[in-house]
Design an enzyme around this catalytic site. Sequence first.
Site, mmCIF file in Angstrom:
data_model
loop_
_atom_site.group_PDB
_atom_site.id
_atom_site.type_symbol
_atom_site.label_atom_id
_atom_site.label_comp_id
_atom_site.label_asym_id
_atom_site.label_seq_id
_atom_site.Cartn_x
_atom_site.Cartn_y
_atom_site.Cartn_z
ATOM 1 N N GLU A 48 0.850 -1.188 0.000
ATOM 2 C CA GLU A 48 0.000 0.000 0.000
ATOM 3 C C GLU A 48 0.890 1.243 0.000
ATOM 4 O O GLU A 48 1.955 1.280 0.602
ATOM 5 C CB GLU A 48 -0.878 -0.032 1.254
ATOM 6 C CG GLU A 48 -1.890 1.088 1.331
ATOM 7 C CD GLU A 48 -2.744 1.023 2.592
ATOM 8 O OE1 GLU A 48 -3.884 1.507 2.549
ATOM 9 O OE2 GLU A 48 -2.265 0.476 3.620
ATOM 10 N N LYS A 132 -10.136 0.448 -1.969
ATOM 11 C CA LYS A 132 -10.176 0.073 -0.555
ATOM 12 C C LYS A 132 -11.542 0.370 0.056
ATOM 13 O O LYS A 132 -12.024 1.512 0.022
ATOM 14 C CB LYS A 132 -9.080 0.835 0.185
ATOM 15 C CG LYS A 132 -8.875 0.434 1.639
ATOM 16 C CD LYS A 132 -7.688 1.203 2.225
ATOM 17 C CE LYS A 132 -7.356 0.750 3.638
ATOM 18 N NZ LYS A 132 -6.189 1.492 4.174
ATOM 19 N N CYS A 174 -4.988 -3.673 3.244
ATOM 20 C CA CYS A 174 -4.649 -3.269 4.608
ATOM 21 C C CYS A 174 -5.770 -3.445 5.629
ATOM 22 O O CYS A 174 -6.052 -4.559 6.058
ATOM 23 C CB CYS A 174 -4.132 -1.827 4.595
ATOM 24 S SG CYS A 174 -3.187 -1.375 6.078
#
Length: 288
Positions: A48, A132, A174
Site C-alpha cells: 500500500e 479500498k 490493509c
Amino acid sequence: MIEKLNFRRRVAAVQMVSTADVQSNVTSATRLIKEAADQGAKLVVLPENFAVLDGGPQTQYAEREGDLDGLLQGTMSTLSRALGVYIVAGTIPLITRPAPQGADPEILEDGRVRPASLVFDPDGQIIARYDKMHLFDVEVGDKQARYAESDSFEAGDQIVVTDTAVARLGLSICYDLRFPELYRHLLREQAELITVPAAFTRVTGEAHWEVLLRARAIENQSYVIGCGQGGVHNEKRETFGHTMIVDPWGKVLAMQETGEGVVCADIDLEKLYEIRRKMPVFSHRRIR
C-alpha cells in the site's frame, strides 16, 4: 477462467519503506520488481502507498484510471510488459471513480482520491481495479496517535476477483484484513490467491498482522500475500513490515521482517484444492 498449464506458480511480494519522494519510491519499486522477476516470479505484489507515504494531499499525485502516460500507471504497465509478469500495484491514488465500460469516468471533486489496487497483466494492460472498502480512522498508541484516512480517501464499494494465469485473485487492502466477511465473499467468488497490500503500523502489526493473515488463509483455504511497508518513514510514522506469503493451511512460506526486499514462494493450486476437498468448510456453512 484463464487456463493454467500446471498447478505451481512462483509469486513474490515487495516490501518497501516509502517516503514522500515519489520518484525515489518508483525507482525503488522498479528495482525490486525486477529482482522478483529475476527470481522467477510470475506475479508481483507491491505494498500500500508504494509510490508515496505521508507526502501531503494525495490529489497532487493522483491519476485517472487507465492513464498509461502517467508516472505510476505508466511505470507499472511498462514493467509488467517488459518482464512478462502480473503486477498488483499496491495502491495508486486515482482521481476517478470506477466507471462502467464505455462510460466517462466520474472525477472526485472534494479534494479526496480513491486508493486503488490495480492489476496489470503481462501485456501491460489493467485487468482489475479494487478500491479500498474499509478506511483506517482509528487511534493508535504510537507517535502519530490518530489516523483519519477518510479525510484524504473515498472508500470503494465493490468486491473484486479477477482471473490470471497464476491463480484467481481476490483483492483487498490493509485495514480490510479486519473484516472477515469481505474474504468470505472473495471465497464465494472462487478466489485462490488473496492479496493484501498494506502499511500496518508497528503497534497494530506487532499485535495482529500475522495472526490475521494466517486466519484469513486458514478460514478461506486460500493462499494469502500480505505485502507491507516495513520501517521508519518520518519522525511520526513507523510501519511493521513482516511481508509474508501464507499457504491455505496457515503455514508461512516466506517472510521479510523489516526493510525493503523481496520474498518469493511457489503456490500449488493442486494442494489448495486437495485441502478444500478433504475439509469442505465452505459447503459446511450454517450461516450464509
